[in-house]
Design a protein around this motif. Structure first.
Motif, PDB file in Angstrom:
ATOM      1  N   ILE A 105       0.851  -1.210   0.000  1.00  0.00           N
ATOM      2  CA  ILE A 105       0.000   0.000   0.000  1.00  0.00           C
ATOM      3  C   ILE A 105       0.881   1.252   0.000  1.00  0.00           C
ATOM      4  CG2 ILE A 105      -1.704   1.308   1.337  1.00  0.00           C
ATOM      5  CD1 ILE A 105      -2.755  -1.416   2.342  1.00  0.00           C
ATOM      6  N   LEU A 128     -10.030   3.896   7.413  1.00  0.00           N
ATOM      7  CA  LEU A 128      -9.399   3.177   6.292  1.00  0.00           C
ATOM      8  C   LEU A 128      -8.724   4.150   5.324  1.00  0.00           C
ATOM      9  CD1 LEU A 128     -12.046   0.394   5.656  1.00  0.00           C
ATOM     10  CD2 LEU A 128      -9.757   0.124   6.586  1.00  0.00           C
ATOM     11  N   LEU A 129      -9.331   5.310   5.129  1.00  0.00           N
ATOM     12  CA  LEU A 129      -8.684   6.309   4.265  1.00  0.00           C
ATOM     13  C   LEU A 129      -7.381   6.797   4.888  1.00  0.00           C
ATOM     14  CD1 LEU A 129     -11.718   8.361   2.913  1.00  0.00           C
ATOM     15  CD2 LEU A 129     -10.235   6.809   1.645  1.00  0.00           C
ATOM     16  N   TRP A 144      -4.721   4.371   4.107  1.00  0.00           N
ATOM     17  CA  TRP A 144      -4.213   4.568   2.741  1.00  0.00           C
ATOM     18  C   TRP A 144      -3.251   5.759   2.679  1.00  0.00           C
ATOM     19  CZ3 TRP A 144      -3.395   2.819  -1.976  1.00  0.00           C
ATOM     20  CH2 TRP A 144      -3.186   3.733  -3.003  1.00  0.00           C
ATOM     21  N   THR A 145      -3.685   6.906   3.227  1.00  0.00           N
ATOM     22  CA  THR A 145      -2.882   8.111   3.062  1.00  0.00           C
ATOM     23  C   THR A 145      -1.591   8.068   3.888  1.00  0.00           C
ATOM     24  OG1 THR A 145      -4.219   9.218   4.736  1.00  0.00           O
ATOM     25  CG2 THR A 145      -4.800   9.646   2.471  1.00  0.00           C
ATOM     26  N   ALA A 203       0.042   5.286   4.830  1.00  0.00           N
ATOM     27  CA  ALA A 203       0.814   4.045   4.657  1.00  0.00           C
ATOM     28  C   ALA A 203       2.306   4.293   4.384  1.00  0.00           C
ATOM     29  CB  ALA A 203       0.196   3.193   3.556  1.00  0.00           C
ATOM     30  N   LEU A 248     -15.863   3.262  -0.550  1.00  0.00           N
ATOM     31  CA  LEU A 248     -14.422   3.397  -0.823  1.00  0.00           C
ATOM     32  C   LEU A 248     -14.106   3.131  -2.296  1.00  0.00           C
ATOM     33  CD1 LEU A 248     -12.873   1.621   2.302  1.00  0.00           C
ATOM     34  CD2 LEU A 248     -12.689   4.034   1.724  1.00  0.00           C
ATOM     35  N   LEU A 270      -9.087   7.074  -4.627  1.00  0.00           N
ATOM     36  CA  LEU A 270      -8.475   7.231  -3.306  1.00  0.00           C
ATOM     37  C   LEU A 270      -7.670   8.533  -3.258  1.00  0.00           C
ATOM     38  CD1 LEU A 270      -7.303   3.547  -2.860  1.00  0.00           C
ATOM     39  CD2 LEU A 270      -9.064   4.707  -1.533  1.00  0.00           C
ATOM     40  N   PRO A 271      -7.601   9.177  -2.076  1.00  0.00           N
ATOM     41  CA  PRO A 271      -6.857  10.445  -1.998  1.00  0.00           C
ATOM     42  C   PRO A 271      -5.360  10.233  -2.180  1.00  0.00           C
ATOM     43  CG  PRO A 271      -7.538   9.745   0.174  1.00  0.00           C
ATOM     44  CD  PRO A 271      -8.146   8.778  -0.784  1.00  0.00           C
ATOM     45  N   ARG A 272      -4.661  11.341  -2.328  1.00  0.00           N
ATOM     46  CA  ARG A 272      -3.207  11.271  -2.500  1.00  0.00           C
ATOM     47  C   ARG A 272      -2.568  10.816  -1.189  1.00  0.00           C
ATOM     48  NH1 ARG A 272       0.168  16.373  -4.687  1.00  0.00           N
ATOM     49  NH2 ARG A 272       2.159  15.297  -4.680  1.00  0.00           N
ATOM     50  N   GLN A 273      -1.562   9.990  -1.299  1.00  0.00           N
ATOM     51  CA  GLN A 273      -0.882   9.515  -0.091  1.00  0.00           C
ATOM     52  C   GLN A 273       0.088  10.567   0.430  1.00  0.00           C
ATOM     53  OE1 GLN A 273       0.660   5.734  -1.677  1.00  0.00           O
ATOM     54  NE2 GLN A 273      -0.690   4.703  -0.233  1.00  0.00           N
ATOM     55  N   HIS A 274       0.247  10.606   1.774  1.00  0.00           N
ATOM     56  CA  HIS A 274       1.201  11.533   2.377  1.00  0.00           C
ATOM     57  C   HIS A 274       2.595  10.931   2.291  1.00  0.00           C
ATOM     58  CE1 HIS A 274      -2.270  13.043   5.133  1.00  0.00           C
ATOM     59  NE2 HIS A 274      -2.354  13.508   3.905  1.00  0.00           N
TER      60      HIS A 274
END
Lengths: 179, 122
Positions: A12, A53-54, A57-58, A60, B40, B45-49
């Motif tokens: 992920i 859960l979001l 994702w962000t 990870a 979901l 999905l949003p941008r990952q940090h």
């Protein structure tokens, strides 16, 4: 292929969406049930679980496997529940209406349902941190030390929270307990 | 029966009741889970940090530093060729071109002046 939580998190972190969906499917039921017990209603629980859960994702790419993924997710869910300002009002018994049940054990099941509803009401009436401590201890089966870590407090504070919560519950459910 | 015994019995009963109640599955949890998964999946999905430069360790870890054998063979071949050229003296003209030549410079400008006070020469 290694499909442990940690391996999925590593995938992920590289932006692998199928890995995220797999991890979400795996942990969503328990996250949802925990959120439902702490927030007291299904709609808020769904929002909290989705938000948690979001965050998985962000965040990870920054996640470090210092604790198990499940512990981390539980902590995220608990914090989101406690941060939630809004508390949806509980549906009054009168608003639920009467449903006729003709089964032979209908009365026993109705009584059981009534008991469950009263326990739910009593837990919902607790202050948020007492409720979280009760749910983490009795639903998740966490020790006082683990519950303290989840709630960012000391073990003695958790013991106090539990004692007060149980005093409140005994007051609310006295007749059921003594039955 | 004393008061403490009754209290501990009630505590145990409350503990059992809470454990049993909180661990049973609530109605509609499967439907809730399906709704969350659908929500979901419904949007990107949003941008990952990501931390700046956080990808560098991964780049270095993924880099295959083991040289391939053709590259090693080419390097060894170049080294051997340079050695042979040096032995055969084929690089002489390059040596001549780069050799330092001391020009017939005008040395008269280099003057050792005497000390004004003592008259000593260096």
């Amino acid at each position: 292929m290694d499909d442990s939580d940690e391996a999925l998190m590593a995938r992920i972190a590289r932006g692998d969406e199928p890995a995220f969906r797999e991890l979400a499917r795996r942990h969503l039921p328990s996250a949802l049930a925990l959120a439902r017990r702490i927030t007291g209603n299904a709609a808020d629980a769904e929002d909290v679980a989705q938000d948690a859960l979001l965050r998985v994702w962000t965040n990870a790419p920054r996640w470090q496997p210092l604790a198990s993924f499940r512990t981390w997710l539980t902590r995220v869910v608990v914090n989101l529940c406690l941060d939630r300002k809004r508390r949806a009002p509980w549906v009054a018994l009168e608003a639920a209406g009467d449903i006729v049940d003709t089964a032979p054990d209908a009365r026993a099941r109705m009584e059981a349902g009534e008991t469950d509803r009263r326990i739910d009401d009593a837990i919902a009436a607790l202050p948020a941190r007492q409720r979280a401590a009760i749910v983490l201890t009795y639903r998740e089966g966490l020790s006082n030390a683990d519950t303290a870590a989840m709630l960012d407090t000391s073990v003695s504070a958790i013991e106090t929270l539990l004692v007060r919560a149980k005093q409140n519950l005994r007051r609310s459910l006295g007749d059921i307990i003594e039955k | 029966m004393n008061e403490d015994h009754i209290q501990s019995k009630l505590d145990a009963k409350l503990d059992a009741m809470l454990t049993g109640h909180l661990r049973q599955q609530a109605d509609g949890e499967d439907a809730s889970a399906a709704r969350v998964l659908a929500a979901l999946a419904a949007r990107p999905l949003p941008r990952q940090h990501r931390r700046a430069w956080s990808f560098w360790p991964n780049v270095l870890l993924d880099w295959d530093f083991t040289p391939a054998w053709p590259r090693v063979a080419m390097l060894a071949g170049c080294a051997a060729l340079g050695f042979l050229i040096g032995l055969a003296g084929l690089d002489g003209q390059f040596d001549d071109a780069s050799a330092t030549t001391v020009a017939a410079a005008d040395l008269s400008s280099i003057v050792f002046e005497s000390e004004p006070l003592t008259g000593l020469r260096p």
